[in-house]
Structure formats: structure tokens, C-alpha cells
Design a protein around this motif. Sequence first.
Motif, short mmCIF file in Angstrom:
data_model
loop_
_atom_site.label_atom_id
_atom_site.label_comp_id
_atom_site.label_asym_id
_atom_site.label_seq_id
_atom_site.Cartn_x
_atom_site.Cartn_y
_atom_site.Cartn_z
N ILE A 154 0.82 -1.21 0.00
CA ILE A 154 0.00 0.00 0.00
C ILE A 154 0.86 1.26 0.00
CG2 ILE A 154 -1.67 1.33 1.37
CD1 ILE A 154 -2.91 -1.29 2.23
N LEU A 155 2.04 1.19 0.63
CA LEU A 155 2.93 2.35 0.70
C LEU A 155 3.26 2.88 -0.69
CD1 LEU A 155 4.71 4.33 2.22
CD2 LEU A 155 6.50 2.58 2.28
N THR A 156 3.51 1.98 -1.64
CA THR A 156 3.82 2.42 -3.01
C THR A 156 2.67 3.21 -3.61
OG1 THR A 156 3.01 0.35 -4.00
CG2 THR A 156 5.32 0.42 -3.36
N ILE A 157 1.44 2.81 -3.25
CA ILE A 157 0.26 3.53 -3.74
C ILE A 157 0.18 4.90 -3.09
CG2 ILE A 157 -2.26 3.49 -3.88
CD1 ILE A 157 -2.03 0.39 -3.72
N PHE A 158 0.46 4.97 -1.78
CA PHE A 158 0.42 6.24 -1.06
C PHE A 158 1.43 7.23 -1.62
CE2 PHE A 158 -1.69 5.67 3.32
CZ PHE A 158 -2.64 4.82 2.79
N LEU A 159 2.59 6.75 -2.04
CA LEU A 159 3.65 7.63 -2.52
C LEU A 159 3.38 8.16 -3.92
CD1 LEU A 159 6.80 5.69 -1.23
CD2 LEU A 159 5.74 7.73 -0.24
N GLU A 160 2.53 7.47 -4.67
CA GLU A 160 2.30 7.85 -6.06
C GLU A 160 0.98 8.56 -6.31
OE1 GLU A 160 2.71 4.26 -8.27
OE2 GLU A 160 4.83 3.99 -7.77
N HIS A 161 0.05 8.48 -5.33
CA HIS A 161 -1.28 9.05 -5.55
C HIS A 161 -1.78 9.77 -4.31
CE1 HIS A 161 -1.69 6.57 -9.19
NE2 HIS A 161 -1.20 5.58 -8.48
N PRO A 162 -2.60 10.82 -4.48
CA PRO A 162 -3.31 11.39 -3.32
C PRO A 162 -4.27 10.33 -2.79
CG PRO A 162 -3.38 12.87 -5.22
CD PRO A 162 -2.87 11.55 -5.72
N ILE A 163 -4.44 10.25 -1.47
CA ILE A 163 -5.30 9.25 -0.85
C ILE A 163 -6.43 9.93 -0.10
CG2 ILE A 163 -5.40 7.30 0.76
CD1 ILE A 163 -3.64 6.77 -1.67
N ILE A 164 -7.67 9.49 -0.37
CA ILE A 164 -8.84 10.02 0.32
C ILE A 164 -9.46 8.90 1.15
CG2 ILE A 164 -11.10 11.10 0.08
CD1 ILE A 164 -10.20 12.20 -2.61
N PHE A 165 -9.58 9.12 2.47
CA PHE A 165 -10.21 8.16 3.36
C PHE A 165 -11.68 8.53 3.52
CE2 PHE A 165 -5.75 8.15 4.48
CZ PHE A 165 -5.46 6.82 4.73
#
Length: 202
Positions: free
Chosen positions: A115-126
Motif C-alpha cells: 500500500i505504501l507504493t500507492i500512497f507515494l504515487e497518488h493522493p489518498i482520500i479516506f
Amino acid sequence: IKVNKTSQFKIEIANYIKNKSSLVEEYKHEIELFKKISEKSISGAITTNYDTFLEDCFEGYEKYIGQEELLFSPIQGSGEIYKIHGCCDKPKSIIINEEDYKDFEEKNAYLAAKILTIFLEHPIIFIGYSLSDINIQNILKSIIKCLSQENLEKLRNRLIFIEWNDVGDEDCISQFSKDFGDGKSLEMTKIAYQALEEKLAE
């Protein structure tokens, strides 16, 4: 004959969710707005929900059910839905009892790395979570362990937390910080629920 009661329980949960999933008429307007932003603004989704709401809204997205599929599949990081607690389409995948959660925790570090790789490449909305949710806290803790405070600062503008707030409608967007110990804290942008529909409609 040995009966697997847990499996039967999961089947009942899956059937119950499937029967309830069609009761969305009162949220029809919100769902249509959600579908619109998925067409051009959402790269992917991570969910702990068992229902099929996201895949019903996001046409053409690849779905990965459970940690196994997410960990061992060659994910692209775009146009994908990660159902980390299982799905009603596969009752056996549903994480619901103590044994399930123990197994989930054992693999949590590997999941967090993915998941970290996704966090580093995209804005994340919870959406639909609370920071008091132990599942969210554990994943965030595992991610935070991998990063220095300096690199955590780089995530500040990438993390957006939407929560329900029925007290007033002023100052709906704010910054807040969550302390995870060891001298590390994580900053996020918080948006009150009242602002959500207005934002989606813009």
C-alpha cells in the motif's frame, strides 16, 4: 461428519450483504455523483467492506479480493479495487473472526509495504473510516515505521480524511495531526461531510 461452522457463518454473512446491497434508492443522487468522479478522478480504491458497491460503481476496474490476491498479483496501481477484508462474492475470503484477524495481522507488514507504493504515487482520500479504527491504525503504523519524519511531511498534502460532522457547516476543511509515537506524527487534511456533496458537484 465435521462441519465447518465458520464457513457456514461467512456464507450467511455474504448472503445477507447481497440481499441488502440493493437498498440504495435514498442515496441515488450521491451515488450518481460518486460514479461521475470515478470515471476520470479515481485511480483506485482500498476497502475493508464486504459488499460490491465499489465495483458496481467503478466499471472496468480490476478487483483483488483478500490479502493473498493483493500481495501476490502484479498490480498496476491504477483502475483497481483492493478488498483487503474479503468480499461477499467469495464468502471464504471474509475476515470476521479472531483467527481471521490474527492471520491478517501476521501479513500486515507486507500489505502495508504494498500500500505504501500507492500512497507515494497518488493522493489518498479516506471515506467512511475513523482514525480510531484499529485496522486503519495498524496499516498506518506499519507505513509510518518505513518513513522518516521528513518523508512523512511529504505525505501531508496527499492524505485527505472525510468524516461525518453534523455540528455546523463553517470551516469544513482543516488540518490535523495524529501522533503514532516514536517521535513520528502524520498530518492530514480533514473535510467535514457537509462539504462533500458541494465538492463533488463542482
